[in-house]
Scaffold this active site. Structure first.
Site, PDB file in Angstrom:
ATOM      1  N   LYS A  76       0.834  -1.215   0.000  1.00  0.00           N
ATOM      2  CA  LYS A  76       0.000   0.000   0.000  1.00  0.00           C
ATOM      3  C   LYS A  76       0.867   1.263   0.000  1.00  0.00           C
ATOM      4  CE  LYS A  76      -2.196  -0.858   3.908  1.00  0.00           C
ATOM      5  NZ  LYS A  76      -1.498  -2.085   4.338  1.00  0.00           N
ATOM      6  N   ARG A 126      -9.067   0.785   9.279  1.00  0.00           N
ATOM      7  CA  ARG A 126      -8.515  -0.525   9.599  1.00  0.00           C
ATOM      8  C   ARG A 126      -9.519  -1.401  10.336  1.00  0.00           C
ATOM      9  NH1 ARG A 126      -2.739   0.631   9.169  1.00  0.00           N
ATOM     10  NH2 ARG A 126      -1.491  -1.203   9.610  1.00  0.00           N
ATOM     11  N   ARG A 165      11.826  -5.525   4.548  1.00  0.00           N
ATOM     12  CA  ARG A 165      11.510  -4.126   4.239  1.00  0.00           C
ATOM     13  C   ARG A 165      12.483  -3.142   4.909  1.00  0.00           C
ATOM     14  NH1 ARG A 165       5.387  -2.305   4.956  1.00  0.00           N
ATOM     15  NH2 ARG A 165       5.772  -2.403   7.184  1.00  0.00           N
ATOM     16  N   ARG A 183      11.959  -0.704  10.225  1.00  0.00           N
ATOM     17  CA  ARG A 183      10.963  -0.250  11.195  1.00  0.00           C
ATOM     18  C   ARG A 183      10.998  -1.118  12.437  1.00  0.00           C
ATOM     19  NH1 ARG A 183       5.312   0.525   8.116  1.00  0.00           N
ATOM     20  NH2 ARG A 183       4.624  -0.485  10.024  1.00  0.00           N
ATOM     21  N   ARG A 203       0.549  -8.402  13.697  1.00  0.00           N
ATOM     22  CA  ARG A 203      -0.087  -7.443  12.780  1.00  0.00           C
ATOM     23  C   ARG A 203      -0.908  -8.178  11.722  1.00  0.00           C
ATOM     24  NH1 ARG A 203       5.116  -4.841  11.049  1.00  0.00           N
ATOM     25  NH2 ARG A 203       3.961  -3.667   9.499  1.00  0.00           N
TER      26      ARG A 203
END
Ligand code: AMP
Length: 215
Positions: free
Chosen positions: A13, A88, A127, A160, A171
């Site tokens: 996203k 969400r 990531r 992160r 998550r």
């Protein structure tokens, strides 16, 4: 154009929202980014959000709603936006409708970025963000050229805090439980579009703009 990007953590996203922003000018509005900034700046809101973020839980609807109301009323978002990470859950989707009514706006589409579950883990574990350019990269999927370009620009590949295995698993569980029902929510409102999000960022981008009629 006003769109919601729906999809699990790691579905791309953020990458697609950044591309829409650079190519078409409508801003990426990422609640995750807004929250990370609030945490880094140690604002009251950031202090409230930190524990939930560190464990991969959702920050309270009220806190996120305050943020999103303020952000969508800013000048650059009045002509369009892509919402990355909001709503969400069901309550947030209803709140968003209320915010848009107040602003006299309507959503054009909710795009579900569909990715197999196994791929998400690798995307999230690999990531990184370039500290110098802000570009989103991946140690498994980005080309060597892209990774070295960051280092040569004097940047570091930052990970992160919530991209660790334990938090990632949580998550993804939270996504399944709270966020995935929004696919039906937007299908019922005839706003849902589905984009296969398995290929490269360029492939997904061209599918996405085709789907939105931006090509
Ligand atoms: P993201 O960058 O979208 O993956 O978001 C990172 C974290 O910020 C999430 O795991 C949540 O803890 C929090 N967060 C982001 N967006 C929301 C939201 N709309 N509602 C509640 N929490 C959120």
């Amino acid at each position: 154009m006003r769109i919601v990007l729906l999809g699990a953590p790691g579905s791309g996203k953020g990458t697609q929202a950044q591309r829409l922003q650079s190519d078409y000018g409508f801003p990426q509005v990422s609640t995750g980014e807004l929250l990370r900034t609030a945490v880094a700046e140690r604002t009251d809101l950031g202090l409230l959000a930190k524990a939930a973020m560190d464990s991969g839980e959702l920050v309270s609807n009220e806190v996120v709603l305050q943020m999103i109301k303020k952000r969508l009323a800013e000048t650059d978002a009045l002509e369009g936006f892509s919402l990355d990470g909001y709503p969400r859950n069901w309550d947030q989707a209803i709140s968003l409708e209320g915010v848009l009514v107040e602003l006299g706006q309507k959503l054009d589409a909710a795009v579900f970025m569909e990715v197999d579950f196994e791929v998400l883990m690798k995307r999230l574990m690999g990531r990184r963000t370039c500290s110098e350019t802000g570009k989103l990269l991946n140690i498994y999927f980005s080309s060597k050229g892209e990774l070295t370009a960051c280092i040569e620009a004097g940047g570091k590949l930052l990970q992160r805090k919530d991209d660790n295995e334990k938090t990632i698993r949580n998550r993804l569980t939270v996504y399944e439980r709270e966020t995935s029902p929004l696919i039906e929510y937007y299908r019922d409102r005839k706003l849902l579009r589905v984009v296969p999000a398995l290929g490269t960022a360029d492939e997904v981008h061209s599918n996405l703009i085709g789907l939105l009629g931006l090509d």
